[in-house]
Design a protein around this motif. Structure first.
Motif, PDB file in Angstrom:
ATOM      1  N   ILE A   1       0.611  -1.474  -0.124  1.00 53.98           N
ATOM      2  CA  ILE A   1       0.167   0.245   0.463  1.00 53.98           C
ATOM      3  C   ILE A   1       1.231   1.080   0.027  1.00 53.98           C
ATOM      4  CG2 ILE A   1      -2.198   1.333   1.346  1.00 53.98           C
ATOM      5  CD1 ILE A   1      -2.547  -1.352   2.633  1.00 53.98           C
ATOM      6  N   HIS A   2       0.523   2.035  -1.044  1.00 54.76           N
ATOM      7  CA  HIS A   2       1.460   3.544  -1.273  1.00 54.76           C
ATOM      8  C   HIS A   2       0.749   4.678  -0.540  1.00 54.76           C
ATOM      9  CE1 HIS A   2       4.460   0.911  -3.989  1.00 54.76           C
ATOM     10  NE2 HIS A   2       3.949   0.481  -3.361  1.00 54.76           N
ATOM     11  N   ILE A   3       0.964   4.987   0.214  1.00 54.98           N
ATOM     12  CA  ILE A   3       0.654   6.435   0.482  1.00 54.98           C
ATOM     13  C   ILE A   3       2.296   7.748   0.299  1.00 54.98           C
ATOM     14  CG2 ILE A   3      -0.627   8.198   1.902  1.00 54.98           C
ATOM     15  CD1 ILE A   3      -1.993   5.693   3.379  1.00 54.98           C
ATOM     16  N   SER A   4       1.442   8.319  -0.761  1.00 54.19           N
ATOM     17  CA  SER A   4       2.286   9.633  -1.147  1.00 54.19           C
ATOM     18  C   SER A   4       1.811  10.903  -0.132  1.00 54.19           C
ATOM     19  CB  SER A   4       2.126  10.083  -2.570  1.00 54.19           C
ATOM     20  OG  SER A   4       3.199   9.124  -3.504  1.00 54.19           O
TER      21      SER A   4
ATOM     22  N   SER B   1       7.857  15.859   0.601  1.00 54.45           N
ATOM     23  CA  SER B   1       6.998  15.187   0.366  1.00 54.45           C
ATOM     24  C   SER B   1       7.503  13.686   0.045  1.00 54.45           C
ATOM     25  CB  SER B   1       5.583  14.872  -0.544  1.00 54.45           C
ATOM     26  OG  SER B   1       5.642  15.136  -1.924  1.00 54.45           O
ATOM     27  N   LYS B   2       6.526  12.435   0.563  1.00 54.33           N
ATOM     28  CA  LYS B   2       7.890  10.997   0.364  1.00 54.33           C
ATOM     29  C   LYS B   2       6.137  10.330   0.110  1.00 54.33           C
ATOM     30  CE  LYS B   2      11.250  11.510   3.845  1.00 54.33           C
ATOM     31  NZ  LYS B   2      11.949  11.037   5.084  1.00 54.33           N
ATOM     32  N   THR B   3       6.832   9.476  -0.624  1.00 57.83           N
ATOM     33  CA  THR B   3       6.282   7.478  -0.500  1.00 57.83           C
ATOM     34  C   THR B   3       6.155   6.934  -0.114  1.00 57.83           C
ATOM     35  OG1 THR B   3       5.510   8.504  -3.336  1.00 57.83           O
ATOM     36  CG2 THR B   3       5.313   5.787  -2.009  1.00 57.83           C
ATOM     37  N   PHE B   4       5.082   6.409   0.693  1.00 67.52           N
ATOM     38  CA  PHE B   4       5.386   5.842   3.058  1.00 67.52           C
ATOM     39  C   PHE B   4       4.960   4.498   1.364  1.00 67.52           C
ATOM     40  CE2 PHE B   4       4.593   9.280   4.402  1.00 67.52           C
ATOM     41  CZ  PHE B   4       6.065  10.202   5.578  1.00 67.52           C
ATOM     42  N   LYS B   5       5.211   3.208   1.580  1.00 67.09           N
ATOM     43  CA  LYS B   5       5.122   1.973   1.035  1.00 67.09           C
ATOM     44  C   LYS B   5       4.996   0.800   2.207  1.00 67.09           C
ATOM     45  CE  LYS B   5       8.088   2.268  -3.152  1.00 67.09           C
ATOM     46  NZ  LYS B   5       8.959   2.463  -4.371  1.00 67.09           N
TER      47      LYS B   5
ATOM     48  N   GLY C   1      -2.190  -2.735  11.742  1.00 73.10           N
ATOM     49  CA  GLY C   1      -1.439  -4.218  11.530  1.00 73.10           C
ATOM     50  C   GLY C   1      -0.246  -4.130  10.468  1.00 73.10           C
ATOM     51  N   LEU C   2      -0.118  -3.086   9.923  1.00 72.12           N
ATOM     52  CA  LEU C   2       1.150  -2.486   8.866  1.00 72.12           C
ATOM     53  C   LEU C   2       2.115  -2.114   9.353  1.00 72.12           C
ATOM     54  CD1 LEU C   2      -1.751  -1.041   6.758  1.00 72.12           C
ATOM     55  CD2 LEU C   2      -0.694  -3.370   6.168  1.00 72.12           C
ATOM     56  N   ARG C   3       3.502  -2.556   8.340  1.00 67.94           N
ATOM     57  CA  ARG C   3       5.065  -2.215   8.620  1.00 67.94           C
ATOM     58  C   ARG C   3       5.558  -1.828   7.300  1.00 67.94           C
ATOM     59  NH1 ARG C   3       8.518  -5.663   5.113  1.00 67.94           N
ATOM     60  NH2 ARG C   3       7.382  -6.997   4.565  1.00 67.94           N
ATOM     61  N   LEU C   4       6.205  -0.562   7.911  1.00 71.23           N
ATOM     62  CA  LEU C   4       6.893   0.313   6.734  1.00 71.23           C
ATOM     63  C   LEU C   4       7.902  -0.321   6.085  1.00 71.23           C
ATOM     64  CD1 LEU C   4       6.461   3.041   5.784  1.00 71.23           C
ATOM     65  CD2 LEU C   4       8.776   3.592   7.422  1.00 71.23           C
ATOM     66  N   MET C   5       8.166  -0.651   5.154  1.00 69.07           N
ATOM     67  CA  MET C   5       8.326  -1.266   4.686  1.00 69.07           C
ATOM     68  C   MET C   5      10.068  -0.253   3.898  1.00 69.07           C
ATOM     69  SD  MET C   5       5.979  -3.621   2.284  1.00 69.07           S
ATOM     70  CE  MET C   5       7.336  -3.382   0.760  1.00 69.07           C
ATOM     71  N   GLU C   6       9.540   1.326   3.228  1.00 73.97           N
ATOM     72  CA  GLU C   6      10.328   1.681   2.447  1.00 73.97           C
ATOM     73  C   GLU C   6       9.320   3.224   2.817  1.00 73.97           C
ATOM     74  OE1 GLU C   6      12.803   1.847  -0.529  1.00 73.97           O
ATOM     75  OE2 GLU C   6      11.274   1.234  -1.657  1.00 73.97           O
ATOM     76  N   ALA C   7      10.313   4.510   2.561  1.00 76.24           N
ATOM     77  CA  ALA C   7       9.914   6.083   1.999  1.00 76.24           C
ATOM     78  C   ALA C   7      10.593   5.899   1.868  1.00 76.24           C
ATOM     79  CB  ALA C   7       9.383   6.868   3.773  1.00 76.24           C
ATOM     80  N   VAL C   8      10.530   6.664   0.708  1.00 72.31           N
ATOM     81  CA  VAL C   8      11.218   7.630  -0.525  1.00 72.31           C
ATOM     82  C   VAL C   8      10.325   8.856  -1.554  1.00 72.31           C
ATOM     83  CG1 VAL C   8      11.703   4.797  -1.549  1.00 72.31           C
ATOM     84  CG2 VAL C   8       9.634   6.579  -2.743  1.00 72.31           C
TER      85      VAL C   8
END
Length: 150
Positions: free
Chosen positions: A80-83, A137-141, A103-110
């Protein structure tokens, strides 16, 4: 319109008017699993008579309800990506904390890059058809939290 035409020419189904906070209940979508679900710049709008805390509450609720629904619709290795803007008022949305609570984990923020979304333009949610500056801004994955091996 050119993006929609291109997607349709590739056999994609293009749908409009779907409430991001209820996608898991949507008649045509609820039984599907996706590798990626993307929500660029979720925003519940501004109301000048509301306090900052009330506005933040509405924005956090939007993000929370979207994530709760999207989590049900991603495949085991889906994302799930949220920019999202990362300064000022927007930095207080607490996107990472909300995702963790579901219950979601941050995989990366770019760093968000418009060029990753050909044809995409930012639009204010109010006040006409003007674009807003998406920086910084960032895209949180986010992905599903996995259980440690037994």
């Amino acid at each position: 319109m050119s993006n929609i035409a291109e997607l349709k020419s590739r056999g994609s189904k293009v749908m409009h008017g779907i409430d991001a906070t209820e996608i898991a209940k949507h008649q045509l979508l609820r039984q599907l699993k996706f590798d990626r679900i993307i929500f660029n710049f979720p925003h519940a709008g501004f109301f000048s008579r509301e306090s900052t805390e009330c506005q933040l509450g509405r924005h956090r609720k939007l993000v929370s309800q979207f994530l709760m629904n999207a989590k049900q619709m991603i495949s085991e290795n889906g994302e799930i990506h949220i920019s999202h803007k990362t300064n000022g008022f927007h930095a207080q949305f607490k996107v990472e904390s909300i995702a963790s609570s579901h219950g979601l984990r941050l995989m990366e923020a770019v760093k968000f890059k418009c060029g990753h979304y050909p044809g995409y333009n930012t639009k204010y949610g109010f006040g006409g058809d003007k674009n807003f500056n998406p920086n910084p801004s960032k895209t949180f994955k986010f992905g599903l939290k996995t259980l440690p091996p037994s």
